[in-house]
Design an enzyme around this catalytic site. Structure first.
Site, PDB file in Angstrom:
ATOM      1  N   HIS A   1      13.313  19.265   2.591  1.00 23.44           N
ATOM      2  CA  HIS A   1      14.518  20.074   2.830  1.00 23.44           C
ATOM      3  C   HIS A   1      14.092  21.422   3.407  1.00 23.44           C
ATOM      4  O   HIS A   1      13.628  22.299   2.679  1.00 23.44           O
ATOM      5  CB  HIS A   1      15.302  20.256   1.525  1.00 23.44           C
TER       6      HIS A   1
ATOM      7  N   LYS B   1      16.535  27.909  11.612  1.00 23.85           N
ATOM      8  CA  LYS B   1      16.809  29.283  11.169  1.00 23.85           C
ATOM      9  C   LYS B   1      15.533  30.102  10.993  1.00 23.85           C
ATOM     10  O   LYS B   1      15.591  31.334  10.921  1.00 23.85           O
ATOM     11  CB  LYS B   1      17.524  29.270   9.810  1.00 23.85           C
TER      12      LYS B   1
ATOM     13  N   GLU C   1      25.934  25.195  -4.229  1.00 21.19           N
ATOM     14  CA  GLU C   1      24.889  26.231  -4.272  1.00 21.19           C
ATOM     15  C   GLU C   1      25.520  27.535  -4.746  1.00 21.19           C
ATOM     16  O   GLU C   1      25.680  28.492  -3.991  1.00 21.19           O
ATOM     17  CB  GLU C   1      24.236  26.391  -2.886  1.00 21.19           C
TER      18      GLU C   1
ATOM     19  N   ASN D   1      14.556  27.610   3.114  1.00 21.96           N
ATOM     20  CA  ASN D   1      14.486  28.545   4.250  1.00 21.96           C
ATOM     21  C   ASN D   1      13.178  29.317   4.272  1.00 21.96           C
ATOM     22  O   ASN D   1      12.533  29.504   3.241  1.00 21.96           O
ATOM     23  CB  ASN D   1      15.646  29.522   4.158  1.00 21.96           C
TER      24      ASN D   1
END
Ligand SMILES: [Zn+2]
Length: 445
Positions: free
Chosen positions: A81, A86, A236, A338
């Site tokens: 994941h 980004k 989330e 991320n």
């Protein structure tokens, strides 16, 4: 440190006195010590592992031999994941207050302003070079897919997948708020076709919206008819009223969905009362849904004060109920999420850092059990690459050697040097320099 100079690019070599987690070894019977480890010799021929046997039992007359002196060997990692599209935009678009809302807005602004094919490609490539140097061989990345970005990023992903195919198996998952389907404008079919053409998985962010069940059914039909798996960003938030996980499980059962479903985050599950969380987890297990926790990103975003409030100390860890899910037989894994973007200002796609952080945040340690599978074999299976994430007799010689003799020594020094072997050859583990991105990001730090 172990001296590998003797290998000198040898086609065939022997690694002796290697420590391996027995749960990650396939094709050889080994007896584990109390930590689940065993000491082995490993013979590599060309790009394959040709023998794995208890230490001291293989013929030492191999042309090249390196004694690992009990150092660990792990298979290359799986990061199931991520958000490579980004990644690394932080220098030009920071998160103003560290909140989830701040992240959403900042990324949205940056996407509209800057995400050309060249921009996305360069940042993806940078991220992949980091992941490769750290020893990762299989990655799923979510791709922001709100039009018109879908028409830019998916073709770039396919190019990057092809460029990297000999080093990293890369797969994309679509990402859009599921409320986008309220528009009833054919977007689901368009994006599902795009995903299918890129060998990806269909994904969305689920919200508590009136038409949630209807949209979940539509996504399951779109995926089923194309043979696609599903991947959702789920709940989330610390708001206990965010309950889309149970709705996904119910939809999977209602639709008898035959593919795999991976749900990420699921933070609010940890904020619900036990009885309700138990009911949801029972259904998740029954529906065969796999769960990925993103501990570093969750700890960063969850528990922030609202915009305008003074900064305060977070009181909760932000993660879902990984132990309780795993006890029910659910496949549970952890991943990066991320890297250096408004959703997480740090990170470098290093699965040793992810596993070490996950262990500390979620107490994956006493006993350590088989949690190392959460960054190796388990996500490899869920991503349909069962040949990866294990040390397999007859399998690829893709592994990492450490000076640490057990996971605790490795996690105590997560940034200690490691040696990465791919196809039986040592690779260059130098990391790309952030300065390479300065021109792209328009400013120095
Ligand atoms: Zn994510």
């Amino acid at each position: 440190m172990t001296d590998f100079a003797g290998l000198n690019g040898a086609e065939s070599f022997l690694l002796t006195n290697a420590t391996v987690p027995v749960v990650l070894v396939e094709g050889t019977r080994l007896s584990a010590d109390t930590y689940g480890l065993a000491r082995v010799d490993i013979r590599v021929e060309g790009a394959s592992i040709m023998e794995i046997a208890p230490a001291g039992t293989l013929d030492r007359a191999a042309p090249a031999t390196v004694d690992l002196n009990a150092g660990m060997v792990l298979p290359t990692f799986v990061d199931c994941h991520t958000h490579l599209d980004k990644g690394h935009i932080w220098p030009r678009r920071a998160n103003p207050d560290g909140t989830f809302q701040g992240a959403l807005q900042a990324v949205s602004q940056d996407r509209v302003a800057n995400w050309s094919a060249e921009d996305v490609r360069a940042r993806m490539d940078f991220s992949l070079r980091c992941a490769y140097a750290y020893g990762t061989s299989l990655i799923r990345t979510h791709i922001d897919s709100l039009p018109p970005q879908d028409a830019i990023s998916w073709p770039v992903l396919r190019e990057v997948m092809s460029d990297w195919s000999d080093r990293i198996s890369l797969h994309g998952a679509s990402l859009f708020g599921i409320d986008r389907l309220d528009a009833d404008d054919g977007f689901l079919e368009t994006i599902a076709d795009r995903v299918e053409a890129a060998n990806g998985v269909l994904g969305a962010v689920t919200y508590m919206i009136p038409r949630l069940d209807e949209h979940l059914d539509a996504m399951m039909r779109a995926a089923e008819s194309r043979g696609l798996d599903l991947d959702f960003h789920v709940d989330e938030t610390s708001d206990p009223e965010a309950k889309t996980l149970v709705r996904i499980a119910q939809a999977a059962l209602r639709n008898r969905f035959s593919g795999r479903i991976l749900c990420g985050h699921c933070c609010s599950l940890a904020c619900q009362d036990d009885a309700e969380a138990d009911r949801t987890m029972d259904l998740v297990a029954k529906a065969g849904i796999a769960i990925v926790s993103l501990p570093m990103c969750n700890m960063y975003l969850q528990g922030r004060r609202n915009p305008g409030q003074a900064p305060g100390t977070p009181r909760w860890r932000g993660i879902t109920l990984v132990h309780e899910l795993k006890r029910r037989g659910v496949s549970v894994m952890v991943a990066s999420d991320n890297t250096r973007d408004p959703f997480y200002a740090y990170g470098d796609l290093d699965m040793v850092e992810v596993f070490t952080s996950a262990t500390r945040i979620a107490h994956l340690d006493h006993p350590a059990s088989d949690w190392i599978r959460a960054v190796t074999a388990t996500p490899a299976d869920i991503l349909r690459h069962p040949e990866q994430g294990r040390i397999r007799l007859g399998g690829g010689a893709d592994f990492i050697t450490f000076a640490g003799r057990n996971l605790f020594e490795i996690m105590a020094r997560p940034s200690a040097p490691r040696t990465v072997f791919r196809n039986g050859k040592r690779i260059d583990t130098a990391l790309p320099d952030y300065r390479e991105l300065d021109a792209l990001l328009g400013e120095a730090p």
